[in-house]
Design a protein around this motif. Structure first.
Motif, PDB file in Angstrom:
ATOM      1  N   THR A  31       1.456   1.309  -7.467  1.00 64.55           N
ATOM      2  CA  THR A  31       0.393   0.741  -7.943  1.00 64.55           C
ATOM      3  C   THR A  31       0.439  -0.619  -8.574  1.00 64.55           C
ATOM      4  O   THR A  31      -0.694  -1.169  -8.538  1.00 64.55           O
ATOM      5  CB  THR A  31       0.412   1.950  -9.367  1.00 64.55           C
ATOM      6  OG1 THR A  31       0.432   3.103  -9.072  1.00 64.55           O
ATOM      7  CG2 THR A  31      -0.734   1.683 -10.364  1.00 64.55           C
ATOM      8  N   HIS A  32       1.417  -0.973  -9.069  1.00 61.87           N
ATOM      9  CA  HIS A  32       1.578  -2.359  -9.135  1.00 61.87           C
ATOM     10  C   HIS A  32       0.816  -3.453  -8.192  1.00 61.87           C
ATOM     11  O   HIS A  32       0.177  -4.487  -8.441  1.00 61.87           O
ATOM     12  CB  HIS A  32       2.945  -3.001  -9.726  1.00 61.87           C
ATOM     13  CG  HIS A  32       3.842  -3.079  -8.531  1.00 61.87           C
ATOM     14  ND1 HIS A  32       4.103  -4.349  -7.991  1.00 61.87           N
ATOM     15  CD2 HIS A  32       4.818  -2.089  -8.021  1.00 61.87           C
ATOM     16  CE1 HIS A  32       4.897  -4.046  -7.072  1.00 61.87           C
ATOM     17  NE2 HIS A  32       5.476  -2.855  -7.114  1.00 61.87           N
ATOM     18  N   VAL A  33       1.216  -3.207  -6.960  1.00 55.53           N
ATOM     19  CA  VAL A  33       0.701  -3.929  -6.002  1.00 55.53           C
ATOM     20  C   VAL A  33      -0.881  -3.734  -5.837  1.00 55.53           C
ATOM     21  O   VAL A  33      -1.624  -4.789  -5.507  1.00 55.53           O
ATOM     22  CB  VAL A  33       1.468  -3.453  -4.483  1.00 55.53           C
ATOM     23  CG1 VAL A  33       0.596  -4.332  -3.307  1.00 55.53           C
ATOM     24  CG2 VAL A  33       2.932  -3.829  -4.268  1.00 55.53           C
ATOM     25  N   VAL A  34      -1.408  -2.620  -5.995  1.00 60.44           N
ATOM     26  CA  VAL A  34      -2.832  -2.285  -6.002  1.00 60.44           C
ATOM     27  C   VAL A  34      -3.234  -3.120  -7.409  1.00 60.44           C
ATOM     28  O   VAL A  34      -4.456  -3.853  -7.058  1.00 60.44           O
ATOM     29  CB  VAL A  34      -3.179  -0.868  -6.312  1.00 60.44           C
ATOM     30  CG1 VAL A  34      -4.640  -0.753  -6.761  1.00 60.44           C
ATOM     31  CG2 VAL A  34      -2.528  -0.180  -5.136  1.00 60.44           C
ATOM     32  N   TYR A  35      -2.985  -3.199  -8.341  1.00 61.85           N
ATOM     33  CA  TYR A  35      -3.222  -4.052  -9.374  1.00 61.85           C
ATOM     34  C   TYR A  35      -3.389  -5.534  -8.885  1.00 61.85           C
ATOM     35  O   TYR A  35      -4.467  -6.412  -9.121  1.00 61.85           O
ATOM     36  CB  TYR A  35      -2.654  -4.186 -10.600  1.00 61.85           C
ATOM     37  CG  TYR A  35      -2.849  -2.829 -11.479  1.00 61.85           C
ATOM     38  CD1 TYR A  35      -4.057  -2.897 -12.142  1.00 61.85           C
ATOM     39  CD2 TYR A  35      -2.198  -1.773 -11.684  1.00 61.85           C
ATOM     40  CE1 TYR A  35      -4.577  -1.880 -12.810  1.00 61.85           C
ATOM     41  CE2 TYR A  35      -2.444  -0.690 -12.459  1.00 61.85           C
ATOM     42  CZ  TYR A  35      -3.649  -0.707 -12.992  1.00 61.85           C
ATOM     43  OH  TYR A  35      -3.896   0.516 -13.742  1.00 61.85           O
TER      44      TYR A  35
END
Length: 92
Positions: A31-35
């Motif tokens: 998820t942090h990569v998607v942000y």
């Protein structure tokens, strides 16, 4: 040529609204990569398109005035609750 991760995210958001968690699940990304990718996607949509964000919101007090809507805050600045709904993204 295979589309880049950002192109795949943008293509997905052109078809349906999604949270970063949903995008991460669909694209097998944390998820942090998607942000990180969403920041770039928001700046690179076509002129005739709009990057829309339904901001994060506190489930306890309803606060939705977070400084950065393309972010998932850990707690509410008003009531300190950690029950925060993720922002939802869409490209129209």
């Amino acid at each position: 040529m295979e589309p880049t991760t950002r192109q795949r995210i943008a293509d997905r958001l052109r078809t349906d609204a999604a949270t970063a968690s949903q995008l991460g699940e669909a694209l097998s990304l944390p998820t942090h990569v998607v942000y990180d990718h969403l920041e770039h996607v928001s700046r690179s949509v076509d002129e005739d398109e709009t990057f829309l964000v339904a901001p994060p919101a506190c489930r306890d007090c309803g606060f939705d005035g977070f400084d950065d809507p393309i972010n998932y805050p850990s707690r509410c600045p008003d009531c300190q609750s950690e029950r925060i709904d993720e922002p939802t993204f869409l490209i129209e």
